[in-house]
Design an enzyme around this catalytic site. Sequence first.
Site, PDB file in Angstrom:
ATOM      1  N   ASP A 296      40.614  45.341  34.772  1.00  0.00           N
ATOM      2  CA  ASP A 296      39.810  46.560  34.835  1.00  0.00           C
ATOM      3  C   ASP A 296      40.588  47.814  34.467  1.00  0.00           C
ATOM      4  O   ASP A 296      40.021  48.913  34.526  1.00  0.00           O
ATOM      5  CB  ASP A 296      39.183  46.720  36.221  1.00  0.00           C
ATOM      6  CG  ASP A 296      40.219  46.780  37.343  1.00  0.00           C
ATOM      7  OD1 ASP A 296      41.419  46.932  37.048  1.00  0.00           O
ATOM      8  OD2 ASP A 296      39.823  46.669  38.524  1.00  0.00           O
ATOM      9  N   ASP A 428      43.948  36.584  42.157  1.00  0.00           N
ATOM     10  CA  ASP A 428      43.079  37.022  41.067  1.00  0.00           C
ATOM     11  C   ASP A 428      44.000  37.421  39.920  1.00  0.00           C
ATOM     12  O   ASP A 428      44.667  38.456  39.968  1.00  0.00           O
ATOM     13  CB  ASP A 428      42.233  38.213  41.536  1.00  0.00           C
ATOM     14  CG  ASP A 428      40.946  38.368  40.753  1.00  0.00           C
ATOM     15  OD1 ASP A 428      40.645  37.504  39.929  1.00  0.00           O
ATOM     16  OD2 ASP A 428      40.231  39.370  40.969  1.00  0.00           O
TER      17      ASP A 428
END
Length: 537
Positions: A296, A428
């Site tokens: 992101d 993650d």
Amino acid sequence: CRPKSWAKSGSWCATSADNCVTCSNGGATWCGGSAPAPQPEADPASVFTCCFSGADASDVCGSCHPGAIAEAGTWCASTEGQCQSCRGTVCAADLQPTPEAPNPTPGPTPAPTPAPTVAPTLAPVTSAPTLAPTPVQTVAPTMVPTPAPTPAPTPAPTPAPTPAPTTAAPTPAPTMEVPTSAPALALSPSGGSSCCMSSADSADKCGSCHASSWTKAGEWCGGTEDNCKNCNGAWCSDDGPSPTSAPTTAPTSAPTLAPTPSPTSVPSPTPAPTPSAPSPVDSSWVKGTYTTGYWDCCKPSCSWPGKGAVDKSVQSCDVNGNILTDGNVASVCDGGTASSCANNKPFVVSSTLSMGFAAAATDKNGKAGLTGDGNCGQCYELRFTSQIHEPNNQWGGWGGSHPNLVNKSMIIQVTNIGYDVSGDHSFDIQIPGAGQGIFDQGCKKQFSGYKSGDFDCDNNYGGCADASGCDRLPEALREGCKWRYSWYHWYTSGVGSPTNNPYIDFRRVKCPSQLTAISGSTPTDDAQYPVVDIGAY
């Protein structure tokens, strides 16, 4: 359901219940019908205040720092849930920030006591306390903390000198040949080609490379031009910049400490016992957890000061790709200019080993045993297994590792935390094109000229379905995106098939130089953990 959490109408994930479950890693709920219109949210200023950081981790609201309150109208200040997702603490609406104490003026340096016989060993400065973890989303855990305060430095104790010998003056310490002025720019120690990691002028990185930004001898990033580019550095050849001033005769190796003077005519003191090497800790494998992926562009949580027991915070970059020296610059996901460096993308070491960076779970009671901020800078070896998700469900299970990924390994360094990464969910992994999650505005701010949808093929949760989507990303991220399909085998047999959130066994290991050269951060207890034999892969 949060207003931004509905799958977009017409997207593959929103077409059926099966697609919804597959696309969301099994964590979504199929609600049927069409997504309801988002309900207007109350004015946060009249309901609560969201504080990102306080001087006292046990009472954040009572010690909230000025500048650490989410601004009214921002996403993090809109609801209590969004505040917590941004790793903030929900406080009363009339919260008054605690004024900052002025930095103490250092006292004068005491005059040195002549000729100590043995240089006293200074106690190590206690590492900054790990700040309490704050929440983020499960799928895209890179959150947007408001600057955390830099902890006040712990003053080093004034060592008590050993009395000087009375029978003879000490022999003067040898004089080292050093330059009268430190060079502003310099090539690698060998004088040959080298890799510059940060510069004053992004248009001329070799000509304006900061003196401390050249890779050191033996570091992976400086080994070859390809390695340098993979680390997001600039490869500078032999005809690169010359130092502005340099020593005429540089010492073969710079001393780490000034030599201790010893008396010439008194017996040498009995040497202090050599400290024993740190005892190795148990680094046995944790089994049965799974991983996800995200990218992101937000500033990594571990780039804020005071996160983890490390020598330096994890590096972040500005929108031009230069490494930031100020750890308190706000994230591009929260109106600032700090972002994840493009070289945080995964890279191949061999056919059976890759390296990269990841967010860690924050659930200390979960199966993974990770705690979030306390794991900042730590490295883990992940070994992909053949386990799949929900083997007894109506579809006979889903996801897991593709057969060509099973038994491969990856070494990751923790640069971020994920509040909702818990239970059986351990890491993650940062993978360009794998999905931006709720923070879908940072990447287009970091890379001008691109739309938000270019960074995950218009699929915030799951990312691009195949390698062709990687061509939509900026060039600096494409190689990391394609890694997902060539080495990691994501969706090799079509959407929903393995690899899809693969299971792993993992253990803590000593960080390899390939990763610390990129992150700029090394755990202070790293020597206690096993070294991975890279050559064995």
